[in-house]
Design a protein around this motif. Structure first.
Motif, PDB file in Angstrom:
ATOM      1  N   ALA A 152       0.828  -1.205   0.000  1.00  0.00           N
ATOM      2  CA  ALA A 152       0.000   0.000   0.000  1.00  0.00           C
ATOM      3  C   ALA A 152       0.865   1.258   0.000  1.00  0.00           C
ATOM      4  CB  ALA A 152      -0.926  -0.020   1.209  1.00  0.00           C
ATOM      5  N   ALA A 153       2.103   1.166   0.536  1.00  0.00           N
ATOM      6  CA  ALA A 153       2.980   2.335   0.605  1.00  0.00           C
ATOM      7  C   ALA A 153       3.432   2.780  -0.780  1.00  0.00           C
ATOM      8  CB  ALA A 153       4.191   2.019   1.480  1.00  0.00           C
ATOM      9  N   LEU A 154       3.374   1.870  -1.758  1.00  0.00           N
ATOM     10  CA  LEU A 154       3.815   2.194  -3.113  1.00  0.00           C
ATOM     11  C   LEU A 154       2.632   2.183  -4.073  1.00  0.00           C
ATOM     12  CD1 LEU A 154       7.232   0.328  -3.335  1.00  0.00           C
ATOM     13  CD2 LEU A 154       6.796   2.745  -2.949  1.00  0.00           C
ATOM     14  N   SER A 155       1.618   2.912  -3.716  1.00  0.00           N
ATOM     15  CA  SER A 155       0.463   3.105  -4.586  1.00  0.00           C
ATOM     16  C   SER A 155      -0.102   4.484  -4.288  1.00  0.00           C
ATOM     17  CB  SER A 155      -0.591   2.021  -4.338  1.00  0.00           C
ATOM     18  OG  SER A 155      -1.060   2.088  -3.007  1.00  0.00           O
ATOM     19  N   SER A 161       3.253  12.313 -14.842  1.00  0.00           N
ATOM     20  CA  SER A 161       1.997  12.110 -14.113  1.00  0.00           C
ATOM     21  C   SER A 161       1.905  12.859 -12.795  1.00  0.00           C
ATOM     22  CB  SER A 161       1.829  10.616 -13.819  1.00  0.00           C
ATOM     23  OG  SER A 161       2.855  10.181 -12.915  1.00  0.00           O
ATOM     24  N   SER A 162       2.949  13.609 -12.430  1.00  0.00           N
ATOM     25  CA  SER A 162       3.036  14.245 -11.109  1.00  0.00           C
ATOM     26  C   SER A 162       2.929  13.207 -10.000  1.00  0.00           C
ATOM     27  CB  SER A 162       1.935  15.305 -10.942  1.00  0.00           C
ATOM     28  OG  SER A 162       2.108  16.351 -11.882  1.00  0.00           O
ATOM     29  N   GLY A 163       3.364  11.984 -10.305  1.00  0.00           N
ATOM     30  CA  GLY A 163       3.361  10.925  -9.294  1.00  0.00           C
ATOM     31  C   GLY A 163       1.997  10.352  -8.986  1.00  0.00           C
ATOM     32  N   GLN A 164       1.012  10.546  -9.868  1.00  0.00           N
ATOM     33  CA  GLN A 164      -0.354  10.073  -9.618  1.00  0.00           C
ATOM     34  C   GLN A 164      -0.593   8.715 -10.285  1.00  0.00           C
ATOM     35  OE1 GLN A 164      -3.394  13.085 -10.364  1.00  0.00           O
ATOM     36  NE2 GLN A 164      -1.838  14.682 -10.149  1.00  0.00           N
ATOM     37  N   GLN A 165      -1.013   7.754  -9.479  1.00  0.00           N
ATOM     38  CA  GLN A 165      -1.212   6.390  -9.962  1.00  0.00           C
ATOM     39  C   GLN A 165      -2.226   6.309 -11.101  1.00  0.00           C
ATOM     40  OE1 GLN A 165      -2.438   3.646  -6.929  1.00  0.00           O
ATOM     41  NE2 GLN A 165      -2.814   1.963  -8.348  1.00  0.00           N
ATOM     42  N   PHE A 166      -3.328   7.040 -11.001  1.00  0.00           N
ATOM     43  CA  PHE A 166      -4.400   6.912 -11.977  1.00  0.00           C
ATOM     44  C   PHE A 166      -4.443   8.076 -12.971  1.00  0.00           C
ATOM     45  CE2 PHE A 166      -5.899   4.566  -8.183  1.00  0.00           C
ATOM     46  CZ  PHE A 166      -5.869   3.302  -8.748  1.00  0.00           C
ATOM     47  N   ALA A 167      -3.289   8.701 -13.179  1.00  0.00           N
ATOM     48  CA  ALA A 167      -3.215   9.756 -14.187  1.00  0.00           C
ATOM     49  C   ALA A 167      -3.537   9.149 -15.562  1.00  0.00           C
ATOM     50  CB  ALA A 167      -1.826  10.382 -14.199  1.00  0.00           C
ATOM     51  N   THR A 168      -4.320   9.891 -16.360  1.00  0.00           N
ATOM     52  CA  THR A 168      -4.714   9.416 -17.683  1.00  0.00           C
ATOM     53  C   THR A 168      -4.465  10.513 -18.706  1.00  0.00           C
ATOM     54  OG1 THR A 168      -6.449   8.048 -16.688  1.00  0.00           O
ATOM     55  CG2 THR A 168      -6.577   8.423 -19.069  1.00  0.00           C
ATOM     56  N   GLY A 169      -3.718  10.184 -19.765  1.00  0.00           N
ATOM     57  CA  GLY A 169      -3.385  11.170 -20.791  1.00  0.00           C
ATOM     58  C   GLY A 169      -4.482  11.335 -21.824  1.00  0.00           C
ATOM     59  N   ALA A 170      -4.308  12.294 -22.704  1.00  0.00           N
ATOM     60  CA  ALA A 170      -5.306  12.594 -23.730  1.00  0.00           C
ATOM     61  C   ALA A 170      -5.512  11.426 -24.687  1.00  0.00           C
ATOM     62  CB  ALA A 170      -4.884  13.842 -24.509  1.00  0.00           C
ATOM     63  N   GLY A 190      -0.620  -2.337 -25.395  1.00  0.00           N
ATOM     64  CA  GLY A 190      -1.488  -3.426 -24.951  1.00  0.00           C
ATOM     65  C   GLY A 190      -1.555  -3.561 -23.445  1.00  0.00           C
ATOM     66  N   SER A 191      -1.333  -4.782 -22.958  1.00  0.00           N
ATOM     67  CA  SER A 191      -1.476  -5.060 -21.526  1.00  0.00           C
ATOM     68  C   SER A 191      -0.415  -4.366 -20.673  1.00  0.00           C
ATOM     69  CB  SER A 191      -1.426  -6.577 -21.280  1.00  0.00           C
ATOM     70  OG  SER A 191      -0.188  -7.117 -21.711  1.00  0.00           O
ATOM     71  N   LEU A 192       0.640  -3.840 -21.307  1.00  0.00           N
ATOM     72  CA  LEU A 192       1.642  -3.099 -20.539  1.00  0.00           C
ATOM     73  C   LEU A 192       1.076  -1.763 -20.033  1.00  0.00           C
ATOM     74  CD1 LEU A 192       4.910  -3.588 -22.652  1.00  0.00           C
ATOM     75  CD2 LEU A 192       4.280  -4.727 -20.519  1.00  0.00           C
ATOM     76  N   SER A 193       0.036  -1.290 -20.695  1.00  0.00           N
ATOM     77  CA  SER A 193      -0.590  -0.029 -20.290  1.00  0.00           C
ATOM     78  C   SER A 193      -1.582  -0.323 -19.170  1.00  0.00           C
ATOM     79  CB  SER A 193      -1.310   0.615 -21.481  1.00  0.00           C
ATOM     80  OG  SER A 193      -1.920   1.831 -21.096  1.00  0.00           O
ATOM     81  N   THR A 194      -1.165  -0.075 -17.941  1.00  0.00           N
ATOM     82  CA  THR A 194      -1.969  -0.441 -16.783  1.00  0.00           C
ATOM     83  C   THR A 194      -1.825   0.601 -15.682  1.00  0.00           C
ATOM     84  OG1 THR A 194      -2.257  -2.100 -15.024  1.00  0.00           O
ATOM     85  CG2 THR A 194      -0.049  -1.860 -15.938  1.00  0.00           C
ATOM     86  N   TYR A 195      -2.845   0.691 -14.830  1.00  0.00           N
ATOM     87  CA  TYR A 195      -2.781   1.578 -13.669  1.00  0.00           C
ATOM     88  C   TYR A 195      -2.129   0.884 -12.466  1.00  0.00           C
ATOM     89  CZ  TYR A 195      -6.143   4.660 -16.027  1.00  0.00           C
ATOM     90  OH  TYR A 195      -6.770   5.509 -16.910  1.00  0.00           O
ATOM     91  N   ASP A 196      -1.941  -0.420 -12.564  1.00  0.00           N
ATOM     92  CA  ASP A 196      -1.323  -1.134 -11.451  1.00  0.00           C
ATOM     93  C   ASP A 196       0.087  -0.603 -11.226  1.00  0.00           C
ATOM     94  OD1 ASP A 196      -1.159  -3.580  -9.594  1.00  0.00           O
ATOM     95  OD2 ASP A 196       0.611  -3.790 -10.874  1.00  0.00           O
ATOM     96  N   PRO A 197       0.456  -0.250  -9.998  1.00  0.00           N
ATOM     97  CA  PRO A 197       1.760   0.390  -9.749  1.00  0.00           C
ATOM     98  C   PRO A 197       2.957  -0.403 -10.266  1.00  0.00           C
ATOM     99  CG  PRO A 197       0.355   0.622  -7.829  1.00  0.00           C
ATOM    100  CD  PRO A 197      -0.363  -0.297  -8.772  1.00  0.00           C
ATOM    101  N   LEU A 198       3.082  -1.644  -9.837  1.00  0.00           N
ATOM    102  CA  LEU A 198       4.245  -2.429 -10.239  1.00  0.00           C
ATOM    103  C   LEU A 198       4.188  -2.778 -11.724  1.00  0.00           C
ATOM    104  CD1 LEU A 198       6.863  -3.675  -9.286  1.00  0.00           C
ATOM    105  CD2 LEU A 198       5.602  -5.732  -8.638  1.00  0.00           C
ATOM    106  N   GLY A 199       2.971  -3.068 -12.226  1.00  0.00           N
ATOM    107  CA  GLY A 199       2.823  -3.355 -13.653  1.00  0.00           C
ATOM    108  C   GLY A 199       3.225  -2.167 -14.508  1.00  0.00           C
TER     109      GLY A 199
END
Length: 225
Positions: free
Chosen positions: A127-130, A163-172, A186-195
């Motif tokens: 949780a500390a890295l999300s 992203s200013s360090g934001q996990q769920f930042a989404t670009g245009a 493809g699947s590399l594009s994810t909001y999961d922190p480690l992914g």
């Protein structure tokens, strides 16, 4: 004279997924002593049972379990519940294929958003890295993803610029996460922190080539970390 109407039951049974209505009617005709008037009393009870149709979603290019969870439940962290509901379809929760048909339950198990499925290979972090991370957090996440320690500051600087360090930042264009990974990957594009960090390691060749990021080519990363 006493006139009594027999008790009547009426029911309507419909196909699965529709509303079933069961209606009971009790009727009685009564004549007061010495009179000729007929008083009729009818009491109706209705029982309504609702059946919900199963809900499914066909995976599209660029989708992740996190993005699908965001769309249907408003919380990307609910991807764990989706994974549990589709273990027969998904072998690796980080790799879902376009065309796969997923079951999307209306209600997820209460525990599905707090713990990963036992024995799974889910690419998650503590949780500390999300959430929103500072430069040290991004550096640590990069290293946990297998990135070179020598490139950790550069990686964190680019993530901060992207992203200013934001996990769920989404670009245009739909870029996701800390390192704004394009859906073209493809699947590399994810909001999961480690992914997301692993995707940055792969795309950059472990920090050997940062040119895919415009914040590197423009110099916007400088001084961020």
């Amino acid at each position: 004279m006493l006139i009594a109407a027999p008790q009547a039951h009426a029911g309507a049974k419909l196909s699965a997924g529709t509303t079933t209505v069961v209606e009971q009617m009790h009727g009685a005709n009564q004549v007061p002593d010495g009179g000729t008037a007929i008083v009729e009393q009818i009491h109706t009870d209705a029982l309504v049972v609702h059946h919900e149709q199963p809900r499914h979603y066909t995976v599209r290019p660029g989708d992740t379990l996190s993005s699908i969870a965001q769309r249907f439940y408003g919380n990307p962290a609910d991807w764990r519940g989706l994974y549990q509901a589709n273990r027969s379809v998904i072998r690796n929760p980080n790799v879902i294929q376009p065309g796969e048909v997923l079951n999307v339950p209306y209600q997820l198990p209460a525990s599905s958003t707090t713990s990963a499925p036992a024995g799974s290979t889910v690419l998650t972090t503590s949780a500390a890295l999300s959430g929103t991370l500072s430069c040290p957090g991004l550096e640590e996440l990069w290293k946990q993803a297998g990135g070179s320690a020598a490139q950790a500051v550069m990686a964190a600087s680019i993530a901060m610029a992207e992203s200013s360090g934001q996990q769920f930042a989404t670009g245009a264009a739909g870029e996701r996460g800390y390192w704004q990974i394009n859906p073209d990957h493809g699947s590399l594009s994810t909001y999961d922190p480690l992914g997301n960090a692993k995707a940055a390691v792969i795309i950059s060749g472990d920090g050997a080539n940062w040119t895919p990021w415009t914040t590197f080519t423009s110099g916007a990363y400088r001084g961020r970390c």
